[in-house]
Design a protein around this motif. Structure first.
Motif, PDB file in Angstrom:
ATOM      1  N   GLY A   7     -27.306 -25.995  27.284  1.00  0.00           N
ATOM      2  CA  GLY A   7     -28.515 -24.897  27.072  1.00  0.00           C
ATOM      3  C   GLY A   7     -27.568 -23.494  27.469  1.00  0.00           C
ATOM      4  N   GLY A   8     -28.268 -22.334  27.210  1.00  0.00           N
ATOM      5  CA  GLY A   8     -27.848 -21.139  27.712  1.00  0.00           C
ATOM      6  C   GLY A   8     -27.663 -20.902  29.088  1.00  0.00           C
ATOM      7  N   LEU A   9     -28.324 -21.770  30.054  1.00  0.00           N
ATOM      8  CA  LEU A   9     -28.232 -21.579  31.465  1.00  0.00           C
ATOM      9  C   LEU A   9     -27.163 -22.685  31.900  1.00  0.00           C
ATOM     10  CD1 LEU A   9     -31.908 -21.161  32.749  1.00  0.00           C
ATOM     11  CD2 LEU A   9     -30.178 -19.609  32.809  1.00  0.00           C
ATOM     12  N   SER A  10     -27.360 -23.790  31.515  1.00  0.00           N
ATOM     13  CA  SER A  10     -26.396 -24.746  32.003  1.00  0.00           C
ATOM     14  C   SER A  10     -24.823 -24.435  31.820  1.00  0.00           C
ATOM     15  CB  SER A  10     -26.575 -25.901  31.048  1.00  0.00           C
ATOM     16  OG  SER A  10     -27.938 -26.476  31.288  1.00  0.00           O
ATOM     17  N   GLN A  11     -24.658 -23.767  30.816  1.00  0.00           N
ATOM     18  CA  GLN A  11     -23.147 -23.503  30.385  1.00  0.00           C
ATOM     19  C   GLN A  11     -22.361 -22.500  31.681  1.00  0.00           C
ATOM     20  OE1 GLN A  11     -22.684 -21.412  26.657  1.00  0.00           O
ATOM     21  NE2 GLN A  11     -24.114 -19.857  27.193  1.00  0.00           N
TER      22      GLN A  11
END
Length: 388
Positions: free
Chosen positions: A346-350
């Motif tokens: 996801g956009g946060l995990s990256q």
């Protein structure tokens, strides 16, 4: 094509379960909640703060793929009998029950959260991009009887994949999902008809019989997550995990059992320096011990280990590897395979989680708990079939 029939089973629920389920909002329900102290809601403001204002680093996907799952051409365990699970990537698995009875060429085949698309998001133009390819084309799959969907997020309910699967089976495929998800399945132009879909609440069960093939029982069980494909529809459909139980017509002995966690958290961790539930002030989610008491022990469990950082915003809905080791114990699993990593992020995990971290932490967490690698806890390649 074999005919498939579905019959409802008497629901088995935890002791003292209330008449109105605690995860329902309204009667009949118009939305759903996680009814446990183990969950804490991350607001849009908190998510925005983590995404745009918290110090972070971007972690690229390694070009040499060192530390990522290997991808192999699947054979779907064709030379072995038993309960089989072939990893397609992320949370997608092809399950085949044991072959029972003389002359049976195969068992009942079940796809769990099937996703073949390169991008998962609205209209296929936004959202996470796949960085590990599927091990095969949809057309190369064995004949599929059943699809189980854990929830309606794009990386678990992919309309293009379901459209191709539906066309391949000419409307004979049967779908099982949580409350409210039928409208998603029948309303996205995938060719899925109302009579193909069975909606279920937590603890509901069905028996599925595939003519000249076999039978299987499916139980919709709780998970700690959220739902919604658009901002105005959050929590309007139910999320779940699944129990798959083999049924043998020739023997009264209980068949093998599989637990699919779908997408789930285990315990809210309020700060990012607390890696898991062990040091959190919140209690763990009780649902997994309830599943273990009612349906365990399991011969095989498929548990999420990735897309779990930052913990302060994602721990309520995504398990860390350490959390899933606890789930492994709670459900009384004999063998658990890590999933929900190595395919999408996801956009946060990256910005918080190297894509190689989940697998390494899963192995480390298993060792700390004294679990034997590859026997009690393990990983598999994308395209590999685990047989129990």
């Amino acid at each position: 094509m074999p005919a498939t029939t579905v019959g409802r089973l008497p629901a088995q629920r935890p002791l003292d379960y209330p008449a109105i389920p605690p995860h329902h909002v309204g009667n009949p329900p118009t939305s759903f909640i996680n009814p446990w102290p183990s969950y804490s809601h991350a607001s849009l403001g908190q998510l925005a703060k983590a995404k745009w204002f918290t110090p972070k680093n971007f972690y690229p996907v390694p070009k040499d793929r060192v530390g990522l799952p290997k991808v192999r051409k699947p054979d779907f365990g064709s030379e072995r009998n038993g309960l089989k699970a072939t990893w397609i990537g992320h949370a997608s698995f092809l399950i085949e029950t044991s072959t029972s009875g003389a002359g049976k060429e195969r068992g009942v085949t079940i796809l769990l959260d099937p996703v073949w698309s390169d991008r998962v998001g609205p209209f296929g133009i936004v959202g996470p991009v796949r960085f590990s390819p599927p091990p095969c084309e949809i057309e190369e799959l064995p004949e599929v009887d059943v699809v189980c969907i854990s929830h309606d997020h794009y990386d678990h309910l992919d309309s293009e994949t379901l459209r191709k699967l539906t066309a391949r089976r000419s409307g004979k495929l049967r779908f099982f999902c949580g409350l409210g998800v039928k409208a998603v399945l029948t309303g996205l132009g995938m060719g899925i008809k109302d009579e193909q879909v069975t909606e279920m609440d937590w603890w509901d069960g069905v028996r599925v019989e595939v003519e000249d093939v076999g039978s299987v029982e499916l139980v919709c069980t709780p998970a700690q997550h959220r739902s919604g494909r658009v901002p105005w529809g959050f929590q309007g459909t139910l999320w779940c995990s699944w129990v798959v139980k083999e049924v043998s017509a020739e023997s009264e002995a209980e068949g093998k059992k599989l637990f699919f966690a779908g997408d789930t958290g285990y315990c809210h961790v309020p700060t990012d320096d607390l890696p898991s539930h062990h040091s959190a002030p919140h209690p763990p989610c009780p649902a997994f011990s309830e599943v273990g008491s009612l349906y365990g022990p399991f011969d095989l469990a498929l548990l999420p280990i990735g897309c779990f950082q930052p913990r302060s915003t994602l721990s309520g809905v995504h398990s860390s590897p350490e959390d899933s080791i606890a789930i492994h114990k709670n459900i009384r699993s004999k063998k658990s395979i890590g999933m929900h990593y190595g395919t999408f992020r996801g956009g946060l995990s990256q910005h918080f989680e190297p894509v190689t971290e989940p697998a390494a932490r899963w192995r480390s967490a298993a060792a700390k708990e004294g679990l034997e690698w590859d026997k009690e806890v393990g990983l598999c390649d994308i395209g590999e079939t685990v047989v129990v």
